[in-house]
Enzyme design. Structure first.
Site, PDB file in Angstrom:
ATOM      1  N   MET A   4       4.714  -3.988   1.808  1.00 57.24           N
ATOM      2  CA  MET A   4       4.281  -3.292   0.595  1.00 57.24           C
ATOM      3  C   MET A   4       5.452  -2.487   0.008  1.00 57.24           C
ATOM      4  SD  MET A   4       0.314  -2.401   1.001  1.00 57.24           S
ATOM      5  CE  MET A   4       0.463  -0.869   1.885  1.00 57.24           C
TER       6      MET A   4
ATOM      7  N   TYR B 117       8.949   0.004  -0.300  1.00 61.67           N
ATOM      8  CA  TYR B 117       9.491   1.295   0.128  1.00 61.67           C
ATOM      9  C   TYR B 117      10.080   1.106   1.530  1.00 61.67           C
ATOM     10  CZ  TYR B 117      10.306   6.095  -1.072  1.00 61.67           C
ATOM     11  OH  TYR B 117      10.925   7.255  -1.449  1.00 61.67           O
ATOM     12  N   LEU B 118      11.030   0.166   1.571  1.00 64.20           N
ATOM     13  CA  LEU B 118      11.519  -0.382   2.842  1.00 64.20           C
ATOM     14  C   LEU B 118      12.220   0.665   3.699  1.00 64.20           C
ATOM     15  CD1 LEU B 118      12.928  -3.831   1.617  1.00 64.20           C
ATOM     16  CD2 LEU B 118      10.612  -3.275   2.413  1.00 64.20           C
ATOM     17  N   HIS B 119      12.024   0.547   5.004  1.00 66.13           N
ATOM     18  CA  HIS B 119      12.702   1.394   5.980  1.00 66.13           C
ATOM     19  C   HIS B 119      13.173   0.495   7.124  1.00 66.13           C
ATOM     20  CE1 HIS B 119       8.993   0.939   8.204  1.00 66.13           C
ATOM     21  NE2 HIS B 119       8.295   1.550   7.252  1.00 66.13           N
TER      22      HIS B 119
ATOM     23  N   HIS C 249      10.846  -2.278   8.503  1.00 66.08           N
ATOM     24  CA  HIS C 249      10.831  -3.524   7.718  1.00 66.08           C
ATOM     25  C   HIS C 249      12.120  -4.321   7.966  1.00 66.08           C
ATOM     26  CE1 HIS C 249       8.345  -0.789   4.963  1.00 66.08           C
ATOM     27  NE2 HIS C 249       7.498  -1.759   5.257  1.00 66.08           N
TER      28      HIS C 249
ATOM     29  N   GLN D 218       4.361  -4.372  15.309  1.00 67.89           N
ATOM     30  CA  GLN D 218       3.377  -3.858  16.259  1.00 67.89           C
ATOM     31  C   GLN D 218       2.866  -2.483  15.823  1.00 67.89           C
ATOM     32  OE1 GLN D 218       1.885  -5.405  18.634  1.00 67.89           O
ATOM     33  NE2 GLN D 218       0.775  -3.601  19.376  1.00 67.89           N
TER      34      GLN D 218
ATOM     35  N   ASP E  36       1.375  -1.812  13.197  1.00 72.57           N
ATOM     36  CA  ASP E  36       0.016  -2.046  12.702  1.00 72.57           C
ATOM     37  C   ASP E  36      -0.685  -2.998  13.679  1.00 72.57           C
ATOM     38  OD1 ASP E  36      -0.038  -0.857   9.716  1.00 72.57           O
ATOM     39  OD2 ASP E  36       1.935  -1.643  10.173  1.00 72.57           O
TER      40      ASP E  36
ATOM     41  N   SER F 129       7.277   4.865   8.733  1.00 70.86           N
ATOM     42  CA  SER F 129       6.209   4.436   7.838  1.00 70.86           C
ATOM     43  C   SER F 129       6.594   4.831   6.429  1.00 70.86           C
ATOM     44  CB  SER F 129       4.895   5.128   8.218  1.00 70.86           C
ATOM     45  OG  SER F 129       3.975   5.043   7.147  1.00 70.86           O
ATOM     46  N   SER F 130       6.246   3.989   5.465  1.00 75.76           N
ATOM     47  CA  SER F 130       6.526   4.333   4.072  1.00 75.76           C
ATOM     48  C   SER F 130       5.825   5.634   3.704  1.00 75.76           C
ATOM     49  CB  SER F 130       6.056   3.213   3.144  1.00 75.76           C
ATOM     50  OG  SER F 130       6.649   1.986   3.528  1.00 75.76           O
TER      51      SER F 130
HETATM   52  P1  AMP Z   1       3.919  -2.244   5.194  1.00 71.51           P
HETATM   53  O1  AMP Z   1       4.964  -2.310   4.139  1.00 71.51           O
HETATM   54  O2  AMP Z   1       3.679  -0.851   5.699  1.00 71.51           O
HETATM   55  O3  AMP Z   1       2.660  -2.988   4.833  1.00 71.51           O
HETATM   56  O4  AMP Z   1       4.509  -3.004   6.457  1.00 71.51           O
HETATM   57  C1  AMP Z   1       5.007  -4.314   6.353  1.00 71.51           C
HETATM   58  C2  AMP Z   1       5.290  -4.831   7.736  1.00 71.51           C
HETATM   59  O5  AMP Z   1       6.247  -3.979   8.375  1.00 71.51           O
HETATM   60  C3  AMP Z   1       4.044  -4.848   8.629  1.00 71.51           C
HETATM   61  O6  AMP Z   1       4.061  -6.005   9.438  1.00 71.51           O
HETATM   62  C4  AMP Z   1       4.239  -3.598   9.455  1.00 71.51           C
HETATM   63  O7  AMP Z   1       3.602  -3.653  10.712  1.00 71.51           O
HETATM   64  C5  AMP Z   1       5.746  -3.564   9.624  1.00 71.51           C
HETATM   65  N1  AMP Z   1       6.175  -2.216   9.944  1.00 71.51           N
HETATM   66  C6  AMP Z   1       5.878  -1.070   9.270  1.00 71.51           C
HETATM   67  N2  AMP Z   1       6.397   0.003   9.903  1.00 71.51           N
HETATM   68  C7  AMP Z   1       7.019  -0.474  11.012  1.00 71.51           C
HETATM   69  C8  AMP Z   1       7.749   0.133  12.085  1.00 71.51           C
HETATM   70  N3  AMP Z   1       7.924   1.449  12.157  1.00 71.51           N
HETATM   71  N4  AMP Z   1       8.251  -0.664  13.048  1.00 71.51           N
HETATM   72  C9  AMP Z   1       8.057  -2.010  12.998  1.00 71.51           C
HETATM   73  N5  AMP Z   1       7.405  -2.646  12.013  1.00 71.51           N
HETATM   74  C10 AMP Z   1       6.887  -1.894  11.038  1.00 71.51           C
END
Ligand code: AMP
Length: 279
Positions: A29, A31-33, A36, A148, A150, A185-186
């Site tokens: 979604m 707001y990459l960190h 991601h 992992q 999520d 987390s974003s």
């Molecule tokens: P999101 O943008 O939050 O929907 O996350 C996209 C993908 O990145 C999902 O598969 C999340 O589980 C993964 N993700 C988010 N935060 C982390 C993290 N801290 N470590 C590993 N994977 C993550």
């Protein structure tokens, strides 16, 4: 790095890539960190081509949740995705994904979507499985990379892939944390300094539970009580859930005899954070 904003552009880019290449796909979604980016790195190392999507999926947010407030910064994201080696970035508008009048959903039914986050977000996973299914149909990836972080989302998507015989391999990557233990987390951007400080209790309580488990405590109730009382030492923490379930099926357990998932969701101010650990 190519950027596709429409399905037509996406299809053109995929046609140029050709059918004989393996595609690693990372749905996000934005707001990459570094969490991601770890998925993008893993995808790159195992596939010919890496495709990343950035789509704040409206169907996984209920009315009153943070869909509008969800952090967005496409320019920064595209720089980070490109630097990480992404070949194709898919950044569609909601109308591309959900054409006017779309009313078809993919829902994994049963306890797996009703417990943990499903209790306070009963429509969330239906939105997740629908959009992931649409993205898989559009991109036809060889492998998809999920975090992992999520854990329930991983279990639900794996079940959808199994139940619907989707031709994609799901690869799960470990949780990436800040040096002090906070899972990236974003949504961390919403925490003020004090909330962020108190939010460290999530990873600390899970690590403490793991230590207790390793010391011989296998009773789920006692481990859960320990996590709850640990988190409750932080005055700003409002617990949504603390649970310990079978790792694969998310079934309830009383004692740990096979890998188990200890998962928590806690609010700090208006920000809801999740974290988990495998026991
Ligand atoms: P999101 O943008 O939050 O929907 O996350 C996209 C993908 O990145 C999902 O598969 C999340 O589980 C993964 N993700 C988010 N935060 C982390 C993290 N801290 N470590 C590993 N994977 C993550």
């Amino acid at each position: 790095m190519k950027i596709a904003k429409t399905i037509t552009e996406l299809k053109t880019c995929l046609a140029e890539i050709g059918k004989d290449k393996t595609i690693g796909f990372v749905p996000t979604m934005g707001y990459l960190h570094d969490g991601h980016l770890s998925l993008i790195n893993e995808a790159r190392s195992q596939n010919d081509v890496t495709v990343v999507s950035i789509f704040v999926n409206p169907t996984q947010f209920a009315p009153g949740e943070d869909l509008d407030a969800y952090p967005r910064d496409f320019d920064r994201d595209s720089r980070l995705a490109e630097a990480a080696g992404t070949d194709l970035l898919f950044f569609p508008d909601p109308i591309e994904i959900y054409p006017a009048g779309a009313s078809t959903f993919v829902a994994v039914e049963g306890a797996i979507t009703r417990k943990l986050c499903g209790q306070s977000r009963p429509t969330h996973f239906k939105g997740v499985t629908t959009v992931v299914n649409i993205l898989f149909n559009l991109i036809l990836p060889t492998r998809a990379y999920l975090g992992q972080k999520d854990a329930q989302q991983v279990a639900v998507i794996k079940k959808m892939v199994r139940d619907l015989h989707l031709p994609v391999q799901i690869i799960v990557c470990p949780i990436v944390r800040d040096v002090d233990g906070l899972a990236l987390s974003s949504r961390n951007v919403f925490l003020n300094l004090e909330e962020r400080r108190q939010a460290l209790i999530l990873s600390q309580s899970l690590t403490a539970a793991k230590a207790l488990y390793r010391a011989g405590e296998g009773r789920v109730k006692s481990l859960k009580d320990q996590i709850v009382s640990h988190i409750s030492t932080m005055p700003l923490a409002i617990i949504d859930y603390v649970d310990i379930l079978d790792f694969e099926t998310l079934a309830d357990i009383e004692t740990i005899t096979a890998p188990a998932l200890a998962a928590v969701a806690v609010r700090f101010g208006s920000t809801r954070l999740i974290d988990n650990i495998i026991l």
